[in-house]
Design a protein around this motif. Structure first.
Motif, PDB file in Angstrom:
ATOM      1  N   HIS B 355       5.881  -5.283   3.977  1.00 50.28           N
ATOM      2  CA  HIS B 355       5.649  -6.718   3.985  1.00 50.28           C
ATOM      3  C   HIS B 355       6.882  -7.472   4.481  1.00 50.28           C
ATOM      4  O   HIS B 355       6.784  -8.492   5.167  1.00 50.28           O
ATOM      5  N   MET B 356       8.062  -6.945   4.146  1.00 50.05           N
ATOM      6  CA  MET B 356       9.313  -7.595   4.553  1.00 50.05           C
ATOM      7  C   MET B 356       9.664  -7.298   6.013  1.00 50.05           C
ATOM      8  O   MET B 356      10.710  -7.717   6.502  1.00 50.05           O
ATOM      9  N   GLY B 357       8.787  -6.539   6.663  1.00 49.32           N
ATOM     10  CA  GLY B 357       8.969  -6.308   8.095  1.00 49.32           C
ATOM     11  C   GLY B 357       9.813  -5.105   8.456  1.00 49.32           C
ATOM     12  O   GLY B 357      10.260  -4.968   9.601  1.00 49.32           O
ATOM     13  N   VAL B 358      10.059  -4.220   7.480  1.00 53.72           N
ATOM     14  CA  VAL B 358      10.808  -2.996   7.796  1.00 53.72           C
ATOM     15  C   VAL B 358       9.938  -2.119   8.685  1.00 53.72           C
ATOM     16  O   VAL B 358       8.755  -1.919   8.407  1.00 53.72           O
ATOM     17  N   LYS B 359      10.539  -1.621   9.785  1.00 52.14           N
ATOM     18  CA  LYS B 359       9.771  -0.812  10.738  1.00 52.14           C
ATOM     19  C   LYS B 359       9.297   0.472  10.060  1.00 52.14           C
ATOM     20  O   LYS B 359      10.090   1.175   9.442  1.00 52.14           O
TER      21      LYS B 359
END
Lengths: 269, 360
Positions: B355-359
């Motif tokens: 959700h926090m955009g970590v790949k």
């Protein structure tokens, strides 16, 4: 969404049961257990697996949730039920119920069916070379081991190697002290993508160019040497036919030796 | 020398895992488990202990040697406690010696054949091994941790320095570091251990668990032996199969891969423990503490792979729902929540990272 779900359900079924022989045997076994099994057998061999299948594989909500975690989670949902153990237990229960002579008959039929499932009807996995004995205890291609050994025996500092893809692939599983310029499986480079200026010339660096310099039919010697200035590789491995190559005559590299058709060069500058 | 070290590793796995398993079973309130079951529980517990240590240290970029030391000290504590309780219980309960004698006196032809086919399968797997590119990641991570004395600091592919987010999908699972730690203790390269020692341990665990589960279902030693013989036949023939998503195919292709351990050991173990807890005819134990054993399996599953924590929670949930309805006992839900808390926490953290955009 439902169309996607059913399509995935079918694909996953195909991956697990293939042509359906084992699924057929499981259904037949379940019918026999319902008819002649004990209570606990009915519960654990039939009711419980059905419950798990209904709650996971046949459940669109589960499919959606599984997709959030990883793309393979739903595909591996068949693993949630130990189908092969269940089949083996059904088989054993029926053999016990049937008595010795009938039990042998059931076993022969089952072995034949499993043989058909595994070996027959074109399902043999001929494109993969399944059965061969590896050359060494590391289970790594022997040429990779020999090249890695040659480099580490020669190197005093930290070896950085630029090599064709099939040599790179398992190099670091064997010896992680060796650094690589790129790796083909993860498509990873040791330097950032970009256009670099080397010897007043522009060198485009991205995964594909770095891969092609060394893996293409025509080896790009000049680009390999330009890349040396950017990545600092001190060993290069090249698939060459000739013993004396451009690397020695033009760029002054020292040839350490040849392994399985690969020449290994050291940059002494 | 290498062969000697590998033999020593297998031997030590037994010597360490059995007392550890004994201790874990005692904590769970189970007294009369077989040594083979203790072995399986011991190996799984060692993984769970490692995962707890690993999760505390990985985000601090601590060294592998420090992690190995802390884990080793904890293991030693449990093993000594297991040995002491084993001796005390042995003194109190003199029938243990008799039970051991009975076991050997009770060996029949079908039992010898069942053990024989399992050993044959292990040898077959050791001799014939496929070259599989997954090795460059999974064995590569262990080799890199071993060579650099780090948990995750360098890429397994090129050796360049990386941030934890680069391998976000794998940071919560300390399996590679576990392999590197065991390798470091015995001075064996991870690639040697994973390809030559681990198949022996994992395949043995697989058949032990299946045998125990078959005993519960079939309620008869002879039938359980037959089931194992039949299972080995199915496993053997699945090697030829092109459908690579079967657990049996992975048992042959790479018993050292996390997914193989999940499919062939962790999930059958969960089935076995949960049936033991909730099925009244399956020698159900009223001890609520047995849920603790399930929690240990969940933590071990999280160590092995991200998928492990998802699969273990799913299987536990499904089996619990079935028995909740069948036995009309709502209290099982509490058991599920408590035992699956580690898996659910890790899954939530994973989703949060996504959700926090970590790949991913």
């Amino acid at each position: 969404m439902m169309h996607e779900f059913f399509s995935q359900l079918g694909i996953t079924y195909g991956y697990y049961f293939g042509y359906g022989f084992l699924a057929l045997l499981l259904v037949a076994g379940a019918i026999c257990i319902i008819y002649a099994g004990t209570d606990i057998q009915k519960r654990i061999l039939v009711a419980l697996p059905v419950c798990v299948i209904v709650l996971t594989l046949l459940n669109p909500v589960y499919y959606k949730l599984a997709g959030l975690t990883a793309d393979y989670t739903y595909a591996r949902s068949y693993w949630n039920v130990p189908f092969f153990l269940i089949l083996a237990c059904m088989w054993a229960a029926l053999v016990r119920k049937a008595g010795k002579s009938k039990g042998i008959g059931i076993s022969v039929v089952m072995v034949f069916m499993i043989l058909l499932w595994g070996y027959g009807l074109g399902s043999v996995n001929s494109e993969h070379n399944l059965f061969y004995v590896r050359d060494n205890i590391y289970r790594v291609p022997q040429n990779t081991v020999d090249i890695a050994d040659m480099i580490t025996n020669d190197c005093d500092g930290e070896p950085v190697v630029y090599a064709p893809a099939d040599i790179c692939r398992f190099m670091r599983t064997y010896d992680a002290d060796i650094k690589l310029v790129y790796h083909d499986w993860w498509k990873e480079l040791s330097i950032d993508y970009g256009t670099y200026s080397v010897d007043d010339e522009e060198l485009i660096v991205n995964y594909q160019t770095v891969y092609d310099f060394i893996n293409a039919d025509e080896i790009n010697y000049k680009a390999i040497m330009q890349l040396q200035k950017l990545t600092g590789w001190n060993y290069v491995v090249l698939k060459e036919d000739s013993g004396q190559s451009v690397m020695q005559t033009e760029y002054g590299l020292v040839r350490l030796g040849t392994v399985d058709g690969y020449n290994i060069y050291k940059n002494v500058y | 020398m290498l062969i000697l070290k590998m033999t020593l590793l297998v031997l030590c796995s037994v010597l360490a895992a059995v007392p550890l398993g004994n201790m874990i079973f005692r904590l769970a309130g189970i007294k009369n488990e077989s040594a083979a079951s203790m072995y399986v529980a011991g190996i799984i517990s060692s993984m769970a202990i490692y995962e707890v240590v690993y999760l505390f240290l990985v985000f601090r970029y601590e060294s592998l040697s420090k992690t190995t030391f802390i884990w080793g000290a904890e293991m030693l504590l449990f093993i000594v406690a297991g040995i002491v309780t084993g001796i005390v219980y042995g003194k109190k309960n003199k029938s243990m010696h008799d039970r051991l004698l009975d076991y050997f006196a009770d060996i029949r032809v079908h039992h010898v054949i069942a053990v024989g086919v399992c050993v044959a399968y292990i040898i077959f797997t050791l001799v014939y091994q496929r070259e599989y590119t997954d090795d460059s990641l999974f064995v590569g991570m262990a080799s890199t941790a071993y060579s650099t004395d780090t948990l995750i600091r360098f890429s397994p592919f090129t050796g360049k320095q990386i941030e934890l987010s680069y391998v976000a999908k794998y940071i919560l699972s300390g399996y590679h570091a576990y392999m590197a730690s065991v390798s470091a203790i015995f001075g064996v390269q991870p690639v040697v251990m994973m390809h030559n020692v681990l198949p022996v341990i994992i395949i043995a665990m697989h058949y032990i668990v299946c045998y125990r589960l078959a005993r519960v279902i079939l309620k008869n030693k002879k039938s359980a032996d037959y089931a194992i013989i039949f299972l080995t036949i199915i496993d053997l023939f699945s090697m030829y199969n092109k459908f690579e998503l079967t657990t049996s195919a992975w048992l042959f292709t790479g018993p050292w891969y996390g997914k193989s351990i999940i499919g062939n050991v962790i999930i059958p173990v969960l089935w076995y423990y949960l049936i033991r807890i909730m099925d009244e005819d399956g020698n159900a134990k009223p001890a609520k503490r047995m849920w603790g054993l399930v929690a240990v399996v969940h933590i071990a599953a999280a160590l092995i792979s991200t998928y492990g924590s998802i699969a273990s929670a799913t299987v536990t949930l499904c089996i619990t729902i079935y028995y909740m309805i069948k036995n009309r006992r709502l209290s099982y839900a509490l058991g599920f929540i408590l035992s699956s808390a580690p898996s659910i926490a890790l899954m939530s953290f994973m989703l949060y990272m996504q959700h926090m955009g970590v790949k991913w």
